[in-house]
Design a protein around this motif. Structure first.
Motif, PDB file in Angstrom:
ATOM      1  N   ALA A   1       0.838  -1.209   0.000  1.00  0.00           N
ATOM      2  CA  ALA A   1       0.000   0.000   0.000  1.00  0.00           C
ATOM      3  C   ALA A   1       0.870   1.255   0.000  1.00  0.00           C
ATOM      4  O   ALA A   1       0.602   2.211  -0.754  1.00  0.00           O
ATOM      5  CB  ALA A   1      -0.939  -0.015   1.203  1.00  0.00           C
ATOM      6  N   GLU A   2       1.898   1.265   0.816  1.00  0.00           N
ATOM      7  CA  GLU A   2       2.806   2.410   0.877  1.00  0.00           C
ATOM      8  C   GLU A   2       3.567   2.575  -0.440  1.00  0.00           C
ATOM      9  O   GLU A   2       3.711   3.690  -0.959  1.00  0.00           O
ATOM     10  CB  GLU A   2       3.788   2.233   2.044  1.00  0.00           C
ATOM     11  CG  GLU A   2       4.732   3.375   2.257  1.00  0.00           C
ATOM     12  CD  GLU A   2       4.081   4.597   2.903  1.00  0.00           C
ATOM     13  OE1 GLU A   2       4.727   5.660   2.882  1.00  0.00           O
ATOM     14  OE2 GLU A   2       2.954   4.505   3.411  1.00  0.00           O
ATOM     15  N   ALA A   3       4.041   1.475  -0.983  1.00  0.00           N
ATOM     16  CA  ALA A   3       4.766   1.527  -2.254  1.00  0.00           C
ATOM     17  C   ALA A   3       3.852   2.047  -3.361  1.00  0.00           C
ATOM     18  O   ALA A   3       4.262   2.881  -4.182  1.00  0.00           O
ATOM     19  CB  ALA A   3       5.314   0.146  -2.606  1.00  0.00           C
TER      20      ALA A   3
ATOM     21  N   ARG B   1       7.583   0.494  -7.593  1.00  0.00           N
ATOM     22  CA  ARG B   1       7.479  -0.943  -7.870  1.00  0.00           C
ATOM     23  C   ARG B   1       8.471  -1.672  -6.973  1.00  0.00           C
ATOM     24  O   ARG B   1       9.426  -1.086  -6.477  1.00  0.00           O
ATOM     25  CB  ARG B   1       7.803  -1.227  -9.345  1.00  0.00           C
ATOM     26  CG  ARG B   1       6.853  -0.561 -10.340  1.00  0.00           C
ATOM     27  CD  ARG B   1       5.384  -0.982 -10.223  1.00  0.00           C
ATOM     28  NE  ARG B   1       5.143  -2.398 -10.156  1.00  0.00           N
ATOM     29  CZ  ARG B   1       4.907  -3.202 -11.192  1.00  0.00           C
ATOM     30  NH1 ARG B   1       4.910  -2.717 -12.408  1.00  0.00           N
ATOM     31  NH2 ARG B   1       4.683  -4.484 -11.013  1.00  0.00           N
ATOM     32  N   HIS B   2       8.273  -2.957  -6.775  1.00  0.00           N
ATOM     33  CA  HIS B   2       9.127  -3.716  -5.863  1.00  0.00           C
ATOM     34  C   HIS B   2       9.271  -5.151  -6.352  1.00  0.00           C
ATOM     35  O   HIS B   2       8.582  -5.574  -7.272  1.00  0.00           O
ATOM     36  CB  HIS B   2       8.522  -3.715  -4.453  1.00  0.00           C
ATOM     37  CG  HIS B   2       7.285  -4.548  -4.329  1.00  0.00           C
ATOM     38  ND1 HIS B   2       6.056  -4.143  -4.816  1.00  0.00           N
ATOM     39  CD2 HIS B   2       7.082  -5.776  -3.796  1.00  0.00           C
ATOM     40  CE1 HIS B   2       5.154  -5.082  -4.583  1.00  0.00           C
ATOM     41  NE2 HIS B   2       5.748  -6.081  -3.965  1.00  0.00           N
ATOM     42  N   PHE B   3      10.200  -5.863  -5.724  1.00  0.00           N
ATOM     43  CA  PHE B   3      10.277  -7.308  -5.907  1.00  0.00           C
ATOM     44  C   PHE B   3      10.081  -7.940  -4.545  1.00  0.00           C
ATOM     45  O   PHE B   3      10.231  -7.293  -3.516  1.00  0.00           O
ATOM     46  CB  PHE B   3      11.587  -7.752  -6.581  1.00  0.00           C
ATOM     47  CG  PHE B   3      12.828  -7.579  -5.754  1.00  0.00           C
ATOM     48  CD1 PHE B   3      13.272  -8.594  -4.928  1.00  0.00           C
ATOM     49  CD2 PHE B   3      13.571  -6.409  -5.828  1.00  0.00           C
ATOM     50  CE1 PHE B   3      14.431  -8.451  -4.176  1.00  0.00           C
ATOM     51  CE2 PHE B   3      14.723  -6.248  -5.081  1.00  0.00           C
ATOM     52  CZ  PHE B   3      15.155  -7.268  -4.248  1.00  0.00           C
TER      53      PHE B   3
ATOM     54  N   ASP C   1       0.037  -3.538  -7.998  1.00  0.00           N
ATOM     55  CA  ASP C   1       0.766  -3.731  -6.742  1.00  0.00           C
ATOM     56  C   ASP C   1       1.565  -5.032  -6.717  1.00  0.00           C
ATOM     57  O   ASP C   1       2.237  -5.328  -5.731  1.00  0.00           O
ATOM     58  CB  ASP C   1      -0.211  -3.731  -5.565  1.00  0.00           C
ATOM     59  CG  ASP C   1      -0.950  -2.414  -5.424  1.00  0.00           C
ATOM     60  OD1 ASP C   1      -0.358  -1.373  -5.768  1.00  0.00           O
ATOM     61  OD2 ASP C   1      -2.110  -2.432  -4.984  1.00  0.00           O
ATOM     62  N   PHE C   2       1.481  -5.788  -7.800  1.00  0.00           N
ATOM     63  CA  PHE C   2       2.145  -7.086  -7.864  1.00  0.00           C
ATOM     64  C   PHE C   2       3.658  -6.881  -7.944  1.00  0.00           C
ATOM     65  O   PHE C   2       4.126  -5.933  -8.576  1.00  0.00           O
ATOM     66  CB  PHE C   2       1.656  -7.843  -9.106  1.00  0.00           C
ATOM     67  CG  PHE C   2       1.660  -9.326  -8.962  1.00  0.00           C
ATOM     68  CD1 PHE C   2       0.657  -9.964  -8.256  1.00  0.00           C
ATOM     69  CD2 PHE C   2       2.659 -10.082  -9.533  1.00  0.00           C
ATOM     70  CE1 PHE C   2       0.643 -11.343  -8.124  1.00  0.00           C
ATOM     71  CE2 PHE C   2       2.664 -11.457  -9.407  1.00  0.00           C
ATOM     72  CZ  PHE C   2       1.651 -12.097  -8.698  1.00  0.00           C
ATOM     73  N   PRO C   3       4.447  -7.741  -7.303  1.00  0.00           N
ATOM     74  CA  PRO C   3       5.903  -7.579  -7.408  1.00  0.00           C
ATOM     75  C   PRO C   3       6.375  -7.757  -8.852  1.00  0.00           C
ATOM     76  O   PRO C   3       5.808  -8.546  -9.601  1.00  0.00           O
ATOM     77  CB  PRO C   3       6.461  -8.680  -6.499  1.00  0.00           C
ATOM     78  CG  PRO C   3       5.358  -9.668  -6.349  1.00  0.00           C
ATOM     79  CD  PRO C   3       4.073  -8.925  -6.519  1.00  0.00           C
ATOM     80  N   LEU C   4       7.415  -7.020  -9.215  1.00  0.00           N
ATOM     81  CA  LEU C   4       7.986  -7.158 -10.550  1.00  0.00           C
ATOM     82  C   LEU C   4       8.502  -8.575 -10.771  1.00  0.00           C
ATOM     83  O   LEU C   4       8.405  -9.114 -11.869  1.00  0.00           O
ATOM     84  CB  LEU C   4       9.128  -6.162 -10.754  1.00  0.00           C
ATOM     85  CG  LEU C   4       8.719  -4.694 -10.792  1.00  0.00           C
ATOM     86  CD1 LEU C   4       9.947  -3.797 -10.755  1.00  0.00           C
ATOM     87  CD2 LEU C   4       7.888  -4.417 -12.032  1.00  0.00           C
ATOM     88  N   PHE C   5       9.073  -9.164  -9.719  1.00  0.00           N
ATOM     89  CA  PHE C   5       9.558 -10.532  -9.782  1.00  0.00           C
ATOM     90  C   PHE C   5       9.744 -11.059  -8.368  1.00  0.00           C
ATOM     91  O   PHE C   5       9.734 -10.301  -7.403  1.00  0.00           O
ATOM     92  CB  PHE C   5      10.869 -10.648 -10.581  1.00  0.00           C
ATOM     93  CG  PHE C   5      12.007  -9.834 -10.037  1.00  0.00           C
ATOM     94  CD1 PHE C   5      12.862 -10.355  -9.079  1.00  0.00           C
ATOM     95  CD2 PHE C   5      12.243  -8.544 -10.498  1.00  0.00           C
ATOM     96  CE1 PHE C   5      13.918  -9.605  -8.571  1.00  0.00           C
ATOM     97  CE2 PHE C   5      13.296  -7.788 -10.011  1.00  0.00           C
ATOM     98  CZ  PHE C   5      14.131  -8.323  -9.044  1.00  0.00           C
TER      99      PHE C   5
END
Length: 182
Positions: A22-24, A30-32, A69-73
């Motif tokens: 949510a914060e991201a 984006r995140h992994f 919101d899905f992780p890149l990988f």
């Protein structure tokens, strides 16, 4: 995330990951997702089935997560062919599976890990220390690319790597015969 097989602890981790997403998202970041195998006893009935345990928890953790919101990988330990193939085929359009470099080992270990992970569906390899601490980082990365392209085997790559070191006058950390062992 490290899944513990303890309901309350795993629920706290899932909630923390949800809050992080949510914060991201709020900051358009984006995140992994990095998942570690537990380094402690999680009381699995079949101790050899850690891959299925990890995969099940990853799928539960990502259930219902919106695409934005899905992780890149994913970044996780290679838990063998069956576990990698299972996770990589779960949602290949959205879930990109990557492996971490793992423990120190021979150059052949590094190349074979990459070869096996790619063969069974991994699409990302994050081998920071294995590259950083290599005698010749550019040569090891070049040979990693050849392994992924399947133009060389892990055994051939070790020989090529030692040849590159010799041409550059770099002393290898291990003799070829030792470095070629799994």
């Amino acid at each position: 995330v490290t899944f513990s097989n303890e309901r309350d602890i795993d629920a706290i981790n899932a909630e923390a990951y949800s809050e992080f997403r949510a914060e991201a998202s709020k900051h358009k970041m984006r995140h992994f997702l990095e998942v570690f195998n537990p380094a402690f006893d999680i009381r699995l009935a079949d101790k050899t089935d850690i891959g299925s345990f990890i995969n099940d928890n990853i799928v539960r953790t990502l259930a219902g997560v919106m695409s934005r919101d899905f992780p890149l990988f994913l970044k996780l330990q290679y838990n063998g062919p069956r576990a990698m193939e299972e996770l990589s085929s779960y949602d290949p359009a959205q879930l990109i599976v990557g492996i971490l470099g793992g423990a120190a080992g021979t150059t052949r270990d590094t190349f074979e890990l990459l070869s096996q992970a790619e063969k069974y569906g991994a699409r990302v390899a994050l081998f920071g220390r294995k590259i950083h601490f290599a005698e010749s980082p550019l040569d090891i990365v070049g040979l990693m690319r050849e392994i992924v392209a399947r133009t060389v085997t892990s055994s051939e790559a070790v020989k090529a790597y030692h040849g590159a070191l010799q041409r550059k006058g770099i002393k290898p950390a291990r003799p070829l015969a030792e470095d070629a062992q799994l």
